[in-house]
Scaffold this active site. Structure first.
Site, PDB file in Angstrom:
ATOM      1  N   CYS A  94       0.711  -1.272   0.055  1.00  0.00           N
ATOM      2  CA  CYS A  94       0.068   0.056   0.083  1.00  0.00           C
ATOM      3  C   CYS A  94       0.874   1.339  -0.083  1.00  0.00           C
ATOM      4  O   CYS A  94       1.335   1.521  -0.965  1.00  0.00           O
ATOM      5  CB  CYS A  94      -0.960  -0.170   1.020  1.00  0.00           C
ATOM      6  SG  CYS A  94      -2.281   0.985   1.114  1.00  0.00           S
ATOM      7  N   ARG A 129     -12.794   5.952  -1.644  1.00  0.00           N
ATOM      8  CA  ARG A 129     -11.762   5.005  -1.254  1.00  0.00           C
ATOM      9  C   ARG A 129     -12.173   3.476  -1.568  1.00  0.00           C
ATOM     10  O   ARG A 129     -13.090   3.155  -1.498  1.00  0.00           O
ATOM     11  CB  ARG A 129     -11.998   5.312   0.434  1.00  0.00           C
ATOM     12  CG  ARG A 129     -10.274   5.366   0.852  1.00  0.00           C
ATOM     13  CD  ARG A 129     -10.551   5.640   2.553  1.00  0.00           C
ATOM     14  NE  ARG A 129      -9.270   5.062   2.788  1.00  0.00           N
ATOM     15  CZ  ARG A 129      -8.050   5.665   2.823  1.00  0.00           C
ATOM     16  NH1 ARG A 129      -7.955   6.908   2.271  1.00  0.00           N
ATOM     17  NH2 ARG A 129      -6.891   5.067   3.233  1.00  0.00           N
ATOM     18  N   HIS A 195      -3.486  -6.086   2.430  1.00  0.00           N
ATOM     19  CA  HIS A 195      -3.249  -5.847   4.010  1.00  0.00           C
ATOM     20  C   HIS A 195      -3.814  -7.335   4.178  1.00  0.00           C
ATOM     21  O   HIS A 195      -4.234  -7.998   3.392  1.00  0.00           O
ATOM     22  CB  HIS A 195      -3.973  -4.859   4.752  1.00  0.00           C
ATOM     23  CG  HIS A 195      -3.364  -3.427   4.298  1.00  0.00           C
ATOM     24  ND1 HIS A 195      -2.192  -2.930   4.785  1.00  0.00           N
ATOM     25  CD2 HIS A 195      -3.945  -2.637   3.466  1.00  0.00           C
ATOM     26  CE1 HIS A 195      -2.109  -1.494   4.374  1.00  0.00           C
ATOM     27  NE2 HIS A 195      -3.188  -1.598   3.408  1.00  0.00           N
TER      28      HIS A 195
HETATM   29  N1  GLN Z   1      -2.274   6.752   2.391  1.00  0.00           N
HETATM   30  C1  GLN Z   1      -2.445   5.872   1.184  1.00  0.00           C
HETATM   31  C2  GLN Z   1      -3.559   5.633   0.208  1.00  0.00           C
HETATM   32  O1  GLN Z   1      -4.814   6.252   0.830  1.00  0.00           O
HETATM   33  C3  GLN Z   1      -1.935   4.666   1.556  1.00  0.00           C
HETATM   34  C4  GLN Z   1      -2.910   3.857   2.574  1.00  0.00           C
HETATM   35  C5  GLN Z   1      -2.693   2.745   3.106  1.00  0.00           C
HETATM   36  O2  GLN Z   1      -1.194   2.315   3.069  1.00  0.00           O
HETATM   37  N2  GLN Z   1      -3.307   1.923   3.553  1.00  0.00           N
HETATM   38  O3  GLN Z   1      -3.470   5.579  -0.805  1.00  0.00           O
END
Ligand code: GLN
EC number: 6.3.5.13
Length: 242
Positions: A94, A129, A195
Site C-alpha cells: 500500500c 476510497r 493488507h
Molecule cells: N495513504 C495511502 C492511500 O490512501 C496508503 C494507505 C495505506 O497504506 N493503507 O492511498
C-alpha cells in the site's frame, strides 16, 4: 545470503505498519526458521540508516503523512536503492508500494518523488476510497495460488511498461485504475495493496521471497493448515460481499 543466515529487514515500523502489516515479517521469519534457516531480523526505525546488506526488505502501509515522511527519509538515505542494486528482494504494501514507484500524491496534495524501484505512478483516485476484501489471480509467471487480501486506499496506481501486474482482480479494486490489475513487480521488487496481513493469508508469497533469496526452485513443505483455514474463510468473505 551468507552461510545459512537470512537477513530480514522490516523498514520503518514507526511510520509504516498499518493493518497488522508487521505480521508479514513474522510470517517470513517463521517460514524461514521452519526450513532450518537462521534469521537475523532487523527492525529499522525511520531515524536509522537502512542497511544495504539485507536479503529481504519488507515495507508496510501507512497513513498519508507518515507516508510522506517515510518517502523523504528513504530517498535521502538511499540504502534501499543500493540494496536492490545488490540484488536484494523487496516486498511492499500500500503506502510502501506507492513509495517504491516514481511518484505519488502526498498529504499536502503535492506530487512527491518516490524511489523509482517500480515502474509505477500513483495518483489520488477520483472515486470513493477502495475498501474491502479482494480476490485476485497472481501473475502465472510467479506460479502462486490466488491472492486474498484486504484493501484500504485512496491512491490508485498506474503501471508503466517495465512493471508487470502482480495479479488480476476477480473481486475488489486492486490498483484502482480500471485495468483490473492489482500490485506490480519487476525483477526482485514487489508491491501490493493487500493488507491482511497479506503473508498470513498467502504464505506462498513468503515462500516465493525465500526461494528468491536462497536461489532455489523449491522449499521443504511447511504446515499450511492454519493459513489454509484463514484463506478459505477470507476468500468466502470476498466472494459473498461482491
Ligand atoms: N495513504 C495511502 C492511500 O490512501 C496508503 C494507505 C495505506 O497504506 N493503507 O492511498
Amino acid at each position: 545470503m551468507s552461510d545459512n543466515s537470512l537477513r530480514l529487514v522490516w523498514v520503518y515500523p514507526d511510520l509504516l505498519s498499518t493493518y497488522g502489516d508487521q505480521g508479514n515479517a513474522l510470517v517470513v521469519e517463521r517460514r524461514a526458521r521452519q526450513r532450518g534457516l537462521d534469521v537475523q531480523r532487523l527492525d529499522v526505525r525511520s531515524d536509522q540508516p537502512i542497511p544495504t546488506s539485507g536479503d529481504i526488505y519488507l515495507i508496510g502501509g501507512g497513513e498519508d503523512r507518515p507516508q510522506r515522511l517515510a518517502a523523504e527519509r528513504l530517498l535521502r538515505d538511499g540504502g534501499l536503492n543500493r540494496a536492490v542494486s545488490n540484488g536484494a528482494i523487496v516486498f511492499s504494501v500500500c503506502a510502501g508500494y506507492q513509495i517504491l514507484g516514481h511518484e505519488f500524491i502526498n498529504d499536502q496534495d503535492k506530487q512527491q518523488q518516490g524511489l523509482g524501484l517500480l515502474d509505477v505512478v500513483s495518483t489520488r483516485g477520483e472515486a470513493e476510497r477502495c475498501v474491502g476484501d479482494v480476490l485476485a489471480d497472481i501473475d502465472p509467471q510467479l506460479n502462486l495460488p490466488p491472492l486474498t487480501g484486504f484493501e484500504n486506499h485512496q491512491g490508485v496506481t498506474h503501471l508503466g511498461p517495465t512493471a508487470r501486474p502482480f495479479a488480476k482482480v476477480r473481486f475488489g479494486n486492486g490498483n484502482g485504475v480500471g485495468d483490473g490489475f492489482e500490485g506490480a513487480w519487476q525483477e526482485t521488487v514487489f508491491g501490493t495493496y493487500m493488507h491482511g496481513p497479506v503473508m498470513a493469508r498467502n504464505p506462498h508469497i513468503a515462500d516465493l521471497l525465500l526461494k528468491l533469496a536462497l536461489d532455489v526452485n523449491a522449499l521443504p513443505p511447511a504446515d499450511d493448515r492454519w493459513y489454509e483455514a484463514l484463506r478459505q474463510e477470507r476468500i468466502a468473505a470476498a466472494t459473498a460481499t461482491s
